[in-house]
Design an enzyme around this catalytic site. Structure first.
Site, PDB file in Angstrom:
ATOM      1  N   ASP A 125      -7.927  -5.575   0.105  1.00 43.65           N
ATOM      2  CA  ASP A 125      -8.394  -6.426  -0.995  1.00 43.65           C
ATOM      3  C   ASP A 125      -7.973  -7.886  -0.880  1.00 43.65           C
ATOM      4  O   ASP A 125      -8.436  -8.719  -1.656  1.00 43.65           O
ATOM      5  CB  ASP A 125      -7.877  -5.867  -2.332  1.00 43.65           C
ATOM      6  CG  ASP A 125      -8.515  -4.537  -2.673  1.00 43.65           C
ATOM      7  OD1 ASP A 125      -9.742  -4.445  -2.527  1.00 43.65           O
ATOM      8  OD2 ASP A 125      -7.800  -3.608  -3.070  1.00 43.65           O
TER       9      ASP A 125
ATOM     10  N   HIS B  19       0.847  -1.182   0.000  1.00 45.90           N
ATOM     11  CA  HIS B  19       0.000   0.000   0.000  1.00 45.90           C
ATOM     12  C   HIS B  19       0.878   1.226   0.000  1.00 45.90           C
ATOM     13  O   HIS B  19       1.944   1.229   0.616  1.00 45.90           O
ATOM     14  CB  HIS B  19      -0.912   0.009   1.241  1.00 45.90           C
ATOM     15  CG  HIS B  19      -2.050   0.955   1.112  1.00 45.90           C
ATOM     16  ND1 HIS B  19      -1.943   2.284   1.429  1.00 45.90           N
ATOM     17  CD2 HIS B  19      -3.315   0.766   0.666  1.00 45.90           C
ATOM     18  CE1 HIS B  19      -3.104   2.866   1.188  1.00 45.90           C
ATOM     19  NE2 HIS B  19      -3.954   1.982   0.726  1.00 45.90           N
TER      20      HIS B  19
HETATM   21  N1  CMC Z   1       4.163  -7.387  -4.725  1.00 45.42           N
HETATM   22  C1  CMC Z   1       5.494  -7.362  -4.904  1.00 45.42           C
HETATM   23  N2  CMC Z   1       6.260  -6.271  -4.756  1.00 45.42           N
HETATM   24  C2  CMC Z   1       5.629  -5.140  -4.419  1.00 45.42           C
HETATM   25  C3  CMC Z   1       4.244  -5.087  -4.207  1.00 45.42           C
HETATM   26  C4  CMC Z   1       3.516  -6.275  -4.377  1.00 45.42           C
HETATM   27  N3  CMC Z   1       2.183  -6.298  -4.209  1.00 45.42           N
HETATM   28  N4  CMC Z   1       3.893  -3.824  -3.883  1.00 45.42           N
HETATM   29  C5  CMC Z   1       5.024  -3.111  -3.891  1.00 45.42           C
HETATM   30  N5  CMC Z   1       6.068  -3.895  -4.210  1.00 45.42           N
HETATM   31  C6  CMC Z   1       7.494  -3.514  -4.266  1.00 45.42           C
HETATM   32  C7  CMC Z   1       7.796  -2.780  -5.566  1.00 45.42           C
HETATM   33  O1  CMC Z   1       8.259  -3.652  -6.565  1.00 45.42           O
HETATM   34  C8  CMC Z   1       8.855  -1.807  -5.113  1.00 45.42           C
HETATM   35  O2  CMC Z   1      10.075  -2.490  -5.042  1.00 45.42           O
HETATM   36  P1  CMC Z   1      11.463  -1.724  -5.388  1.00 45.42           P
HETATM   37  O3  CMC Z   1      11.603  -0.634  -4.383  1.00 45.42           O
HETATM   38  O4  CMC Z   1      12.512  -2.786  -5.273  1.00 45.42           O
HETATM   39  O5  CMC Z   1      11.311  -1.189  -6.766  1.00 45.42           O
HETATM   40  C9  CMC Z   1       8.457  -1.444  -3.687  1.00 45.42           C
HETATM   41  O6  CMC Z   1       7.699  -2.573  -3.213  1.00 45.42           O
HETATM   42  C10 CMC Z   1       7.593  -0.192  -3.593  1.00 45.42           C
HETATM   43  O7  CMC Z   1       6.540  -0.342  -4.526  1.00 45.42           O
HETATM   44  P2  CMC Z   1       5.849   0.859  -5.278  1.00 45.42           P
HETATM   45  O8  CMC Z   1       5.175   0.361  -6.501  1.00 45.42           O
HETATM   46  O9  CMC Z   1       6.814   2.005  -5.425  1.00 45.42           O
HETATM   47  O10 CMC Z   1       4.800   1.274  -4.178  1.00 45.42           O
HETATM   48  P3  CMC Z   1       3.532   2.173  -4.440  1.00 45.42           P
HETATM   49  O11 CMC Z   1       3.277   2.876  -3.179  1.00 45.42           O
HETATM   50  O12 CMC Z   1       3.727   3.026  -5.652  1.00 45.42           O
HETATM   51  O13 CMC Z   1       2.392   1.115  -4.804  1.00 45.42           O
HETATM   52  C11 CMC Z   1       0.573  -0.344  -4.637  1.00 45.42           C
HETATM   53  C12 CMC Z   1       1.388   0.769  -3.954  1.00 45.42           C
HETATM   54  C13 CMC Z   1      -0.683  -0.603  -3.832  1.00 45.42           C
HETATM   55  C14 CMC Z   1       0.147   0.142  -6.031  1.00 45.42           C
HETATM   56  C15 CMC Z   1       1.429  -1.610  -4.732  1.00 45.42           C
HETATM   57  O14 CMC Z   1       1.805  -2.049  -3.445  1.00 45.42           O
HETATM   58  C16 CMC Z   1       0.762  -2.734  -5.514  1.00 45.42           C
HETATM   59  O15 CMC Z   1       0.828  -2.747  -6.737  1.00 45.42           O
HETATM   60  N6  CMC Z   1       0.069  -3.683  -4.813  1.00 45.42           N
HETATM   61  C17 CMC Z   1      -0.670  -4.713  -5.467  1.00 45.42           C
HETATM   62  C18 CMC Z   1      -2.011  -4.182  -5.913  1.00 45.42           C
HETATM   63  C19 CMC Z   1      -2.953  -4.000  -4.737  1.00 45.42           C
HETATM   64  O16 CMC Z   1      -3.119  -4.874  -3.897  1.00 45.42           O
HETATM   65  N7  CMC Z   1      -3.648  -2.825  -4.717  1.00 45.42           N
HETATM   66  C20 CMC Z   1      -4.641  -2.506  -3.705  1.00 45.42           C
HETATM   67  C21 CMC Z   1      -4.226  -1.389  -2.822  1.00 45.42           C
HETATM   68  S1  CMC Z   1      -5.284  -1.206  -1.377  1.00 45.42           S
HETATM   69  C22 CMC Z   1      -6.863  -0.850  -1.933  1.00 45.42           C
HETATM   70  C23 CMC Z   1      -6.981   0.243  -2.927  1.00 45.42           C
HETATM   71  O17 CMC Z   1      -6.243   1.240  -2.916  1.00 45.42           O
HETATM   72  O18 CMC Z   1      -7.852   0.165  -3.767  1.00 45.42           O
END
Ligand code: CMC
Length: 431
Positions: A365, A307
């Site tokens: 989720d 998140h």
């Molecule tokens: N699985 C594997 N690696 C992950 C994940 C994941 N679900 N989420 C983040 N990471 C890693 C990512 O690869 C990155 O690694 P590095 O620093 O080595 O490049 C690091 O963690 C930070 O990730 P980010 O993409 O910069 O983080 P963000 O804050 O931009 O993204 C997120 C947040 C929710 C989009 C992401 O965690 C994600 O894609 N999660 C899976 C989708 C999900 O479950 N979404 C629902 C969110 S909660 C309800 C809602 O908002 O609707």
């Protein structure tokens, strides 16, 4: 205001004092509004990870501690002791209602559950296999073509009626999107039922039979709606605020929010979790899947994990897991392979250095899809349910923004990295 922070451009004598603004709780915020005028400088923050786009009194999140408050009340208390419509009142109005206010609000919302009859014909314009979120975007956007008498955003009474209409009609629109996809007749709302109960009735009933809504499932649905009601300035809420900042009508703004919610990084994640669990298939395949997730080149993410704000357990995920077990119990499902798979996946992920070091925990989720599937919803409806619930948050945030006298059109800036100034070259002279 609690002080200032001084920003100096290194190697020059140019500096600016930025006022510090303090919220009720949470870190101080540097006010950069005059930065461009004072220093000819913009800030750069793609994804807005360090930027407050507004001030708001509605929801507070402490991502490090895993805390979520609505109007100061912890989500754990609201989810177990309140009802969705009471939470809706709270989000919209700032305080919990008295018994009389609660009745008036409940009746006010439930009197708007029917759709203009001509809206029925909109559905038949969609293919049967249309994703219900596509139908939601279209039909909710179309509401502004039907309710001209509540479109004046400067009239508080219009804003109130539009909020009632959106909260009341979203379940009907969602249930009809589902009925259309399975070829069953639309079921009209019943205002003598509770909000979640009526929604389940419109989803599950058919005209040929009497349908009795299980109180346990209605309660679980109500709780799921509470858990999704609002979440501060997430992508879809920011979309609603940005659209609303132009003066667009609330129906158009909520349609924009629904479109933004659809993506798998946001509300679409609940659908993606179930797809992922299906692909993993068996507990024995989890280690190989986790390796794929950890491989930077694979582009595979553990859906339902991570998140932007929570660097700790999402408090909604804990309640969702508990609700999941209650629902499976009510449905007499003793062993659900999907739940077993999810729990084992969570256990392995939470003990893996990759997830620990990146502070990746289950989010709201992760478990919601398992509950919804057990309740009979197809995966394509999961994000639709999220949209029904989040409409309350969206419209509360929209109302707060419209009523804020300092509100201006949202207009981010950019770092331009394209071509410099150059002269047009006639086509005959291009080499
Ligand atoms: N699985 C594997 N690696 C992950 C994940 C994941 N679900 N989420 C983040 N990471 C890693 C990512 O690869 C990155 O690694 P590095 O620093 O080595 O490049 C690091 O963690 C930070 O990730 P980010 O993409 O910069 O983080 P963000 O804050 O931009 O993204 C997120 C947040 C929710 C989009 C992401 O965690 C994600 O894609 N999660 C899976 C989708 C999900 O479950 N979404 C629902 C969110 S909660 C309800 C809602 O908002 O609707």
């Amino acid at each position: 205001m609690t002080g200032t922070v001084t920003l100096t451009i290194d190697g020059t004598n140019k500096s600016a004092k930025l006022p510090l603004i303090q919220g009720t709780i949470g870190p101080d915020v540097a006010d950069i509004r005059k930065l461009y005028a004072d220093l000819d400088l913009f800030t750069y923050d793609p994804g807005y990870g360090g930027t407050a786009a507004c001030d708001s009194k509605i929801t507070y999140i402490d991502g490090d501690q895993g805390v979520l408050l609505h109007r100061g009340y912890p989500i754990e208390q609201l989810a177990t002791e309140s009802t969705f419509l009471e939470v809706a009142y709270l989000l919209l109005n700032g305080e919990l209602p008295t018994a009389a206010q609660n009745d008036e609000f409940h009746n006010g919302v439930m009197r708007h559950t029917m759709l203009h009859e001509q809206l029925r014909s909109f559905y038949s314009g969609f293919r049967r296999d249309a994703h219900p979120m596509a139908v939601m975007c279209g039909v909710v956007g179309a509401l502004s073509a039907f309710y001209h008498d509540s479109l004046d955003i400067n009239d508080p009474e219009h804003r109130r009626i539009s909020a009632f209409r959106l909260i009341a009609k979203l379940p009907t629109i969602a249930a009809w999107a589902f009925k259309y996809s399975i070829g069953q007749p639309f079921v009209y709302p019943r205002n003598d039922l509770g909000y979640a109960e009526n929604f389940l009735h419109m989803i599950n009933a058919v005209p040929a039979e009497t349908y009795h809504v299980s109180p346990v499932l209605a309660k679980a649905m109500d709780r799921i709606l509470i858990l999704h009601a609002d979440h501060e300035q997430n992508a879809s809420t920011s979309t609603v605020r940005l659209a609303g900042s132009t003066g667009a009508n609330p129906f158009a703004c909520i349609a924009a929010g629904i479109a933004s919610l659809w993506g798998p990084a946001h509300g679409g994640a609940n659908e993606a979790v179930l797809k992922m669990l299906g692909e993993i298939g068996h507990v024995k395949n989890i280690p190989a899947f986790i390796e794929k997730v950890k491989d930077k080149n694979s582009n595979v993410r553990l859906m339902g994990f991570g998140h932007r704000v929570y660097k700790n357990y999402d408090p909604r995920a804990k309640i969702m897991e508990q609700t999941c077990k209650e629902v499976l119990g009510e449905l007499g499902i003793k062993d659900d392979p999907l739940l077993d798979l999810a729990m084992e996946l969570e256990r392995i992920a939470l003990s893996d250095e990759y997830f620990i070091s990146k502070k990746l925990y289950p989010n709201v989720d992760f478990y919601s899809g398992i509950i919804l599937k057990a309740m009979g919803f197809p995966t394509s409806m999961f994000t639709v349910l999220f949209a029904v619930a989040r409409t309350v948050g969206w419209i509360s945030q929209w109302k707060e923004m419209i009523e804020d006298p300092s509100q201006r059109i949202g207009r981010p800036r950019q770092i331009y990295t394209g071509a410099g100034l150059r002269d047009y070259v006639p086509i005959t002279a291009r080499g």
